[in-house]
Design an enzyme around this catalytic site. Structure first.
Site: not given
Ligand code: CO
Length: 156
Positions: A50, A45, A133, A129-130, A87-88
């Protein structure tokens, strides 16, 4: 085009994203780049902040196909699950986060058309989660504890 992923500590990740109002080429290019960036990083995701874009746009693929969510809102949630998240934007770290087990989200597609999507288990986790953000929230804010093993699930 693969874009640079913003890392924890950059204040752009802490800002509130704005609704997407135009469903045009600019959005479609963003969606394309976000998907490319997510796949290249082997994530499941990615949210627009991000890649430094403060718009309410999210892509998710937990291995069941690409989902694009524009201006998503959770309209129902049910149950509870405890599980690991990464998380990226927080490379090399994982933590246990409690999330609802099932969520229904109302969002717009790339043409502005509204739809609803229900996700359970890991999909519910990815959605939560997304969407966090988009409000400047990172999973580390919510985690119960950090996990230090070498398990590699997808990073979000
Ligand atoms: Co994330």
């Amino acid at each position: 085009m693969v874009r640079k992923i913003v890392k924890l500590g950059d204040e752009v990740l802490r800002k509130q994203s704005k609704p997407m109002q135009k469903f045009d080429l600019r959005l479609w290019l963003l969606l394309r780049d976000m998907a490319e960036t997510m796949y290249k990083a082997e994530g499941v995701g990615l949210a627009a902040p991000q890649v430094g874009i403060l718009r309410r746009v999210v892509v998710i693929d937990i291995g069941e196909g690409l989902v694009e969510l524009i201006n998503p809102e959770i309209i129902a949630m049910e149950g509870e699950q405890e599980g690991q998240e990464g998380c990226l934007s927080v490379p090399g770290r994982r933590g246990v986060v409690i999330r609802p087990n099932k969520v229904t989200v109302r969002a717009q597609d790339r043409n502005g058309k509204f739809f609803e999507l229900t996700g359970e288990g890991f999909m519910a986790r990815a959605i939560c989660h997304e969407l966090d953000h988009l409000d400047g929230v990172i999973y580390v804010d919510k985690m119960e504890y950090e996990v230090f093993d070498e398990d590699e699930d997808g990073e979000e």
